[in-house]
Scaffold this motif. Sequence first.
Motif, PDB file in Angstrom:
ATOM      1  N   ARG A 260       0.554  -1.698  -0.126  1.00 18.07           N
ATOM      2  CA  ARG A 260       0.302   0.205  -0.082  1.00 18.07           C
ATOM      3  C   ARG A 260       1.058   1.408   0.116  1.00 18.07           C
ATOM      4  N   TYR A 292      -6.108   6.473   0.044  1.00 17.80           N
ATOM      5  CA  TYR A 292      -4.817   7.029  -0.409  1.00 17.80           C
ATOM      6  C   TYR A 292      -6.373   8.431  -0.555  1.00 17.80           C
ATOM      7  N   LEU A 352      -6.917   2.297  -4.544  1.00 19.89           N
ATOM      8  CA  LEU A 352      -5.815   1.431  -3.356  1.00 19.89           C
ATOM      9  C   LEU A 352      -6.009   0.179  -2.552  1.00 19.89           C
ATOM     10  N   GLN A 361      -2.953   1.014 -11.728  1.00 20.32           N
ATOM     11  CA  GLN A 361      -2.967   2.516 -11.231  1.00 20.32           C
ATOM     12  C   GLN A 361      -2.041   3.730 -12.210  1.00 20.32           C
TER      13      GLN A 361
END
Length: 373
Positions: A260, A292, A352, A361
């Motif tokens: 993470r 996030y 996330l 991502q």
Amino acid sequence: MKLSPQDVTVPLVDLSAQHQAMQTEINTAIARVLASSRFIGGPEVQRFEAEFASYCDCRYAVGVASGTAAIELTLRALDIGPGDEVITTPFTFFATAEAIIQTGASVVFADIDPDTYNLDPAAVQQVVSPRSRAILPVHLYGRPAELGGLRTLAKNHGLALIEDAAQAHGARYHGQRTGSMGVAGCFSFFPSKNLGALGDAGAVVTNDEALAERIRSLRDHGRSSKYLHQEVGFGHRLDALHAAVLSAKLPHLDHNNIRRRQLAARYNDMLAGTDLVLPAADNGTESVYHLYVVRTPQRDAIIEELRSAGIEAGVHYPVPLHLQPALRSMNLASGSFPVTEAAADTVLSLPLYPEMTEAQQDYVVNTLRKLVG
Ligand SMILES: Cc1ncc(COP(=O)(O)O)c(C=O)c1O
């Protein structure tokens, strides 16, 4: 409009990916509990409690039914109730305040720090009163609250410092584990948390033997033996099935938290220079990025655009607690906590989770960069 599973390219959280990665261990744990037919209490719960206490660098862990139960039982075990005040943040999940209110004590809110979204010790100082009994900081999004300042305040005023660590399993404040720095740390194992059960579950960690014993009794109908009840308690036990699954998942927690943090650092790099306000630098703390979270005044429009690109984003939390209909009797008008209110209007949680791929991502970042300056 909610996205249907086939429309989602990148979900906010992907529990099936996590469970696939740990399938064998989880299946073995479930089979063990079925074979033993010990579903309530017993060796699985004791084993997980020992493992989780050790993970948190605490002497005791008491497994309970949820994170909310963890907070309420801790407050009750400290004899906090009607006539007492507990200071907490208005920028958290509702359960933090709900647990206080369920004890009969009053919630007193203090505003947050604009960079960390966590309780601001200076704001807490202003609301300490002769009725204050405890400070209940939340480590929001996995980032430890300013525990140094809060601990000093608690010490100077004779208050209990109770950590709501529901979002911060394994985080560190100047090297120390969250949950280990006050009189007690309260954890949730709601399935989407960094350490999640297959349903509702929670735990309290502490170094205080008497406190652990009282919570142990309160979670189990105030029992001291099978049919002897010392006080009126609750049915707030941790199920053996959840404990066994949590034991199977715990060895993966540190690795998943590292992942993470890597993904968060990657987001930081790739989103630098945009108009988005990125998470504040760690500054002595080690966040475990339960979420996030960035900030932008165009939050709501961006969420819609991301959705149409198959990306799920979230808002944690759009309505501060002092403006919740359920708490209207507190008579706290809009404007009472300006830092919290500004955050609630602009925060945006991006996907996330440890199993998220760099390609996923990249897709989030590229889509987002087209939407923000
Ligand atoms: C900050 C915070 N406090 C308390 C809770 C309550 O935990 P639970 O849902 O396990 O009761 C949660 C999670 O949902 C949370 O995020």
